[in-house]
Design a protein around this motif. Structure first.
Motif, PDB file in Angstrom:
ATOM      1  N   GLU A 206      28.502 -25.755  27.569  1.00  0.00           N
ATOM      2  CA  GLU A 206      28.863 -26.401  28.833  1.00  0.00           C
ATOM      3  C   GLU A 206      30.176 -25.882  29.414  1.00  0.00           C
ATOM      4  OE1 GLU A 206      30.172 -30.821  29.584  1.00  0.00           O
ATOM      5  OE2 GLU A 206      27.972 -30.728  29.583  1.00  0.00           O
ATOM      6  N   ASP A 207      31.216 -25.825  28.595  1.00  0.00           N
ATOM      7  CA  ASP A 207      32.521 -25.388  29.099  1.00  0.00           C
ATOM      8  C   ASP A 207      32.473 -23.946  29.599  1.00  0.00           C
ATOM      9  OD1 ASP A 207      33.579 -27.861  28.571  1.00  0.00           O
ATOM     10  OD2 ASP A 207      34.537 -27.275  26.686  1.00  0.00           O
ATOM     11  N   TYR A 208      31.682 -23.116  28.927  1.00  0.00           N
ATOM     12  CA  TYR A 208      31.531 -21.734  29.369  1.00  0.00           C
ATOM     13  C   TYR A 208      30.746 -21.673  30.686  1.00  0.00           C
ATOM     14  CZ  TYR A 208      33.112 -20.069  24.748  1.00  0.00           C
ATOM     15  OH  TYR A 208      33.847 -19.798  23.616  1.00  0.00           O
ATOM     16  N   MET A 209      29.726 -22.514  30.795  1.00  0.00           N
ATOM     17  CA  MET A 209      28.930 -22.542  32.023  1.00  0.00           C
ATOM     18  C   MET A 209      29.787 -22.976  33.209  1.00  0.00           C
ATOM     19  SD  MET A 209      26.093 -21.987  33.568  1.00  0.00           S
ATOM     20  CE  MET A 209      24.912 -21.712  32.232  1.00  0.00           C
ATOM     21  N   VAL A 210      30.686 -23.914  32.984  1.00  0.00           N
ATOM     22  CA  VAL A 210      31.586 -24.373  34.044  1.00  0.00           C
ATOM     23  C   VAL A 210      32.460 -23.216  34.535  1.00  0.00           C
ATOM     24  CG1 VAL A 210      33.569 -25.855  34.558  1.00  0.00           C
ATOM     25  CG2 VAL A 210      31.598 -26.791  33.330  1.00  0.00           C
ATOM     26  N   LYS A 211      32.997 -22.420  33.606  1.00  0.00           N
ATOM     27  CA  LYS A 211      33.804 -21.252  33.986  1.00  0.00           C
ATOM     28  C   LYS A 211      32.985 -20.285  34.841  1.00  0.00           C
ATOM     29  CE  LYS A 211      37.083 -20.974  30.106  1.00  0.00           C
ATOM     30  NZ  LYS A 211      37.573 -20.105  29.004  1.00  0.00           N
ATOM     31  N   LEU A 212      31.749 -20.099  34.447  1.00  0.00           N
ATOM     32  CA  LEU A 212      30.867 -19.196  35.184  1.00  0.00           C
ATOM     33  C   LEU A 212      30.631 -19.712  36.607  1.00  0.00           C
ATOM     34  CD1 LEU A 212      27.632 -17.606  33.764  1.00  0.00           C
ATOM     35  CD2 LEU A 212      27.569 -18.771  35.951  1.00  0.00           C
ATOM     36  N   ILE A 213      30.354 -21.016  36.725  1.00  0.00           N
ATOM     37  CA  ILE A 213      30.082 -21.601  38.040  1.00  0.00           C
ATOM     38  C   ILE A 213      31.321 -21.536  38.928  1.00  0.00           C
ATOM     39  CG2 ILE A 213      29.417 -23.714  39.256  1.00  0.00           C
ATOM     40  CD1 ILE A 213      27.797 -24.440  36.671  1.00  0.00           C
ATOM     41  N   ASP A 214      32.487 -21.833  38.363  1.00  0.00           N
ATOM     42  CA  ASP A 214      33.738 -21.735  39.127  1.00  0.00           C
ATOM     43  C   ASP A 214      33.942 -20.308  39.650  1.00  0.00           C
ATOM     44  OD1 ASP A 214      34.502 -24.398  38.927  1.00  0.00           O
ATOM     45  OD2 ASP A 214      35.736 -24.084  37.140  1.00  0.00           O
ATOM     46  N   PHE A 215      33.608 -19.333  38.822  1.00  0.00           N
ATOM     47  CA  PHE A 215      33.749 -17.932  39.227  1.00  0.00           C
ATOM     48  C   PHE A 215      32.794 -17.600  40.375  1.00  0.00           C
ATOM     49  CE2 PHE A 215      32.419 -13.472  38.846  1.00  0.00           C
ATOM     50  CZ  PHE A 215      33.645 -12.838  38.965  1.00  0.00           C
ATOM     51  N   VAL A 216      31.550 -18.041  40.255  1.00  0.00           N
ATOM     52  CA  VAL A 216      30.550 -17.772  41.302  1.00  0.00           C
ATOM     53  C   VAL A 216      30.971 -18.406  42.624  1.00  0.00           C
ATOM     54  CG1 VAL A 216      28.165 -18.245  42.021  1.00  0.00           C
ATOM     55  CG2 VAL A 216      28.641 -17.500  39.672  1.00  0.00           C
ATOM     56  N   ALA A 217      31.538 -19.612  42.554  1.00  0.00           N
ATOM     57  CA  ALA A 217      31.918 -20.348  43.758  1.00  0.00           C
ATOM     58  C   ALA A 217      33.083 -19.715  44.504  1.00  0.00           C
ATOM     59  CB  ALA A 217      32.266 -21.797  43.394  1.00  0.00           C
ATOM     60  N   GLU A 218      33.767 -18.773  43.885  1.00  0.00           N
ATOM     61  CA  GLU A 218      34.863 -18.086  44.559  1.00  0.00           C
ATOM     62  C   GLU A 218      34.367 -17.192  45.694  1.00  0.00           C
ATOM     63  OE1 GLU A 218      37.089 -15.966  41.642  1.00  0.00           O
ATOM     64  OE2 GLU A 218      37.728 -17.786  40.562  1.00  0.00           O
ATOM     65  N   HIS A 219      33.065 -16.900  45.667  1.00  0.00           N
ATOM     66  CA  HIS A 219      32.483 -16.092  46.740  1.00  0.00           C
ATOM     67  C   HIS A 219      32.221 -17.000  47.941  1.00  0.00           C
ATOM     68  CE1 HIS A 219      31.868 -13.678  43.161  1.00  0.00           C
ATOM     69  NE2 HIS A 219      31.679 -12.635  43.938  1.00  0.00           N
TER      70      HIS A 219
END
Length: 345
Positions: A189-202
């Motif tokens: 979960e915590d890793y997935m959150v990092k991934l989603i935060d990164f994607v949302a930067e676009h």
């Protein structure tokens, strides 16, 4: 299972194109039918129901039902005990299965089940082609599984997106497969959150989560851990009420990112780019299909820390999946994800 059924539907298409006057039937688990709905290359869908597993008498009656159909050819791409028995008792003149897989006596034509992919199709496609390629004499084999949506099905989702504040004309929509089919196939979960935060930067992207109503608690937990800026990009309640609804939603998405599973296979069948994260205990080479590194990209812990996989059996990875998932930090593939997004958004 959904991915299995969708990928194997490619067999039906190739056979129907080669033998347009033949009857091509497809035996599937009942809950998987939405991925073959409207498929013009399948004449009849035969349902395998849960009760056949629970009751030997029901299963025997089902075997008799299959035998009465008097098939000429039966192809078994699953190689499980149940599918082997169905193939054996079909009485078909030609019963095709894999060499050294399934119940050997069930098949009188056995084809290779090779372990290393020969092309970017991937093993899941290549192995299935092995089963039917000798039957194809005139046509070129089409390796791509497809989903078939009516124009009305595509159109009905446009106002739904609009109701959720998504302008499909100006915004890109990214589907995140936040959960795998089981916990041992779900990126932490915590890793997935990092991934989603990164994607949302676009900028100019909206993010949808792929989850079922029963998984709402897990989806909310991931959403709540995302930063506030990311939350502005996420439309949490735009989910399909069933599998067919998800397919309609995915049709309007630009791409998919996340855990390996049926959702990724659906996206690929809709010709949507995919960035797939494989569980450490799943062999990427067995299930990663059409991975060209650009439109479709798959990552696995073994790509970054191969030393962890030396002289160890799959059972150990399965039993200790949490340890290996913890080692699979998102920083390993963030640069690759960034390139993927730039290429496909």
């Amino acid at each position: 299972m959904i991915g299995d059924v969708l990928i194997s539907s490619m067999i039906c298409e190739n056979l129907k194109k080669e033998y347009p006057d033949a009857q091509v039937d497809y035996l599937v688990n009942s809950f998987t039918t939405p991925v073959i709905e409207k498929n013009p290359y399948i004449d009849n869908v035969i349902l395998f129901e849960d009760k056949f597993r629970a009751n030997y008498i029901s299963f025997f009656k089902f075997l008799l039902q299959i035998r009465r159909k008097k098939y000429d050819i039966v192809i078994d791409p699953y190689a499980k005990l149940e599918s082997s028995l169905i193939t054996l008792f079909s009485g078909a003149q030609k019963r095709i299965g894999y060499l050294n897989k399934g119940l050997g006596i069930a098949y009188n034509q056995k084809e290779k089940h090779h372990n290393k992919p020969k092309s970017y199709y991937g093993l899941a496609i290549e192995r299935r082609i092995n089963l039917f390629e000798k039957l194809i004499k005139k046509n070129t084999i089409d390796p791509f599984p497809k989903l078939h949506l009516l124009e009305s099905e595509k159109a009905e989702m446009i106002p739904v997106f609009k109701q959720h504040g998504i302008d499909l004309a100006s915004e890109k929509v990214i589907m995140i497969s936040i959960l795998g089919s089981e916990v041992s196939k779900t990126y932490p979960e915590d890793y997935m959150v990092k991934l989603i935060d990164f994607v949302a930067e676009h900028d100019a992207v909206k993010i949808l989560f792929n989850y079922t109503p029963k998984q709402q608690k897990e989806a909310l937990s991931i959403y709540n851990k995302c930063n506030e800026k990311t939350k502005q990009h996420i439309i949490l309640d735009l989910i399909g009420s069933d599998l067919r609804s998800f397919i309609k939603i995915m049709h309007h998405c630009s791409l998919i990112i996340g855990n390996d599973g049926g959702a990724v296979n659906i996206a690929k069948a809709l010709q949507k780019p995919s960035f797939t994260i494989f569980s450490p205990w799943i062999k990427k080479e067995s299930w990663s299909i059409f991975d060209d590194g650009i439109i479709n990209k798959a990552v696995h812990l073994n790509d970054y820390q191969p030393e962890l996989f030396k002289e160890k059996k799959r059972k150990e990875f399965h039993e200790n999946y949490a340890f290996y998932y913890k080692a699979f930090q998102p920083e390993f593939f963030m640069q690759e994800l960034d390139i993927f997004l730039k290429n496909n958004l």
